[in-house]
Design a protein around this motif. Structure first.
Motif: not given
Length: 501
Positions: A407-435
């Motif tokens: 269960d993933l909740r991301v208010p701003d995907l671009a804010a995770l760019s430094r963590l990912a080590g690459t530039a991420l798009p500024p998708l807002k209110d991203l939510a993902a869930a699955g098995r």
């Protein structure tokens, strides 16, 4: 009252006469005459030669002091050197009054420059294994019942001091030698009471200190005893500290222990560097461990009250861009879930971890690694949160697999760019869930029951990622609601910065 007075005077007179008799004996005693008898007694008791090359002196007083110099005790025939032990000098101060009771009370025992070699041969035999010579049985005391064995006198030492000593251990199989240099050791060995120890030494050049108490010496040397032998010792090695408190049923073999252990290691890499032959380890700092261990006869002891803590540590040497602020792991025993919490900095991005894992027993050989290992953790970074819950299968195998819900909740995907080590798009209110299941065949990971929401769009379906032989991503998605303009705007806005067309 007069009778009591006479009795006390009589007892005092008897005591004075006894002390006077001992004093006269000591004044006329010539220790040099006893050298051959002492050496013969040692030879009969051990089968080895004891050589008293230096003078023996006895200072008569109410605390008679015996001085011996230049003492050598022979090594085993197969030993690497002639002498197992050498002693520059020894001083023994006795208390007179206990001698009248058949006790040996040593007020002071000083060993100067003892040089002791403990070694084994290729078969593992120790040079400390001696073979007493056969001797005629001692004549029974007059009036003693047949078969009675007279108990040896109790020995007590108020102060044992070692000055400038050396104890070396040589392994006959590997040829390696470990040396313990002892600038100072002070101990007390009361009769029938716990021993006290205060040691400053160096183990192959690394500073070592031991302080605390242990059970009586007689109990330690009794191979048939099984009563709990108490110990309360603190060991310091370089700047690390280990405290042991509890009991051992067989202290000479290390079996039957029930101990509480506390360890503090300010810098693990510094400790390893101070120990010759130790492998290099990461620079883990502020390492603390607390655990209670009980010997059950199994290869792995029973562990209780487990707590592990790691302080601020830079792990960039083994994991570039990773540093630990704190990690805490705790469990009441090996059969209970492990509680984990901490904070790690990845590419200058603080990431928090909190949750529970399966029992520690599953990580121990034969501890149940064939059963599913539960996982329930939450990761938080830059406002985003990922919750993972499920289980790991085949944990002990070379290819463990996960079966978890995400269960993933991301208010701003671009804010995770430094963590990912690459530039991420500024998708807002991203939510993902699955098995999530995998890796399976060829390292395949399958995400089923996928529910993805971003930029006004709502997608569902299945995603399959196959990393080998070439990375392949297959998706079967259904769009319940797709806002193409919003998605393209969010993805396209990152185009110039991220290098995308």
């Amino acid at each position: 009252m007069r009778i009591l007075r006479y009795v006390l005077i009589g007892l005092g007179a008897v005591l004075l006469l006894a002390v006077a008799a001992v004093a006269v004996f000591l004044a006329t005693f010539d220790a040099e005459d006893y050298k051959p008898r002492i050496e013969a007694a040692a030879r009969d008791a051990t089968g080895r030669e004891l050589t008293l090359a230096g003078p023996i002196r006895l200072k008569p007083s109410l605390r008679p002091t015996l001085e011996v110099k230049d003492v050598t005790f022979a090594n085993a025939e197969w030993g690497s050197r002639p002498a197992m032990a050498r002693l520059a000098a020894m001083e023994v101060a006795l208390a007179v009054l206990p001698l009248l009771r058949g006790e040996i009370a040593i007020e002071r025992l000083v060993l100067v420059e003892p040089d002791i070699l403990l070694e084994t041969d290729a078969e593992g035999r120790g040079n400390w294994e001696v073979a007493p010579r056969a001797a005629e049985p001692a004549a029974p005391r007059p009036g003693a019942p047949p078969g009675e064995r007279r108990a040896p006198p109790q020995v007590a030492v108020d102060l044992l001091r070692i000055e400038r000593g050396t104890v070396a251990f040589r392994d006959g199989r590997s040829g390696g030698t470990t040396t313990l240099s002892i600038p100072r050791l002070e101990a007390a060995i009361p009769a029938g009471q716990p021993m006290r120890l205060d040691l400053d030494a160096a183990l192959d050049g690394t500073a070592v200190a031991v302080a605390g108490t242990a059970g009586p010496l007689a109990r330690l040397l009794d191979p048939a005893a099984r009563t709990p032998y108490p110990i309360d010792l603190t060991l310091r090695l370089a700047d690390a500290r280990v405290a042991l408190k509890g009991t051992i049923a067989e202290p000479m073999t290390g079996k039957g222990y029930d101990l509480a252990v506390e360890a503090r290691v300010p810098d693990l890499a510094r400790l390893a560097a101070a120990m010759p032959g130790a492998p290099s380890v990461p620079a883990l700092r502020g390492l603390e461990l607390a655990v209670s261990a009980r010997d059950t006869g199994a290869p792995v002891p029973e562990l209780r009250a487990i707590a592990l803590r790691l302080g601020e540590s830079d792990l960039s040497a083994i994991a570039p861009g990773v540093a630990v602020r704190r990690i805490e792991v705790a469990a009441p025993d090996t059969a209970s879930p492990i509680r984990v919490a901490g904070e790690v900095v990845v590419n200058e991005t603080p990431t928090r971890l909190d949750g529970t894992l399966g029992p520690l027993a599953a990580l121990i050989p034969g501890g149940g690694a064939d059963r599913p290992w539960p996982v329930d953790v939450t990761l938080t970074a830059s406002g985003a949160q990922a919750a993972v819950k499920g289980q790991v299968l085949n944990l002990a195998s070379s290819s463990p697999a996960a079966d978890v819900t995400l269960d993933l909740r991301v208010p701003d995907l671009a804010a995770l760019s430094r963590l990912a080590g690459t530039a991420l798009p500024p998708l807002k209110d991203l939510a993902a869930a699955g098995r999530v299941r995998g890796p399976g065949n060829r390292g395949q990971v399958i995400v089923s029951d996928l529910a993805l929401k971003a930029a006004g769009s709502d997608l569902g379906g299945t995603l399959t990622v196959t990393p080998a032989p070439r990375l392949r991503v297959e998706a079967a998605l259904q769009g319940r609601l797709i806002d193409a303009d919003a998605l393209m705007a969010a993805l396209g806005a990152e185009g110039p910065a991220g290098g995308a067309p």
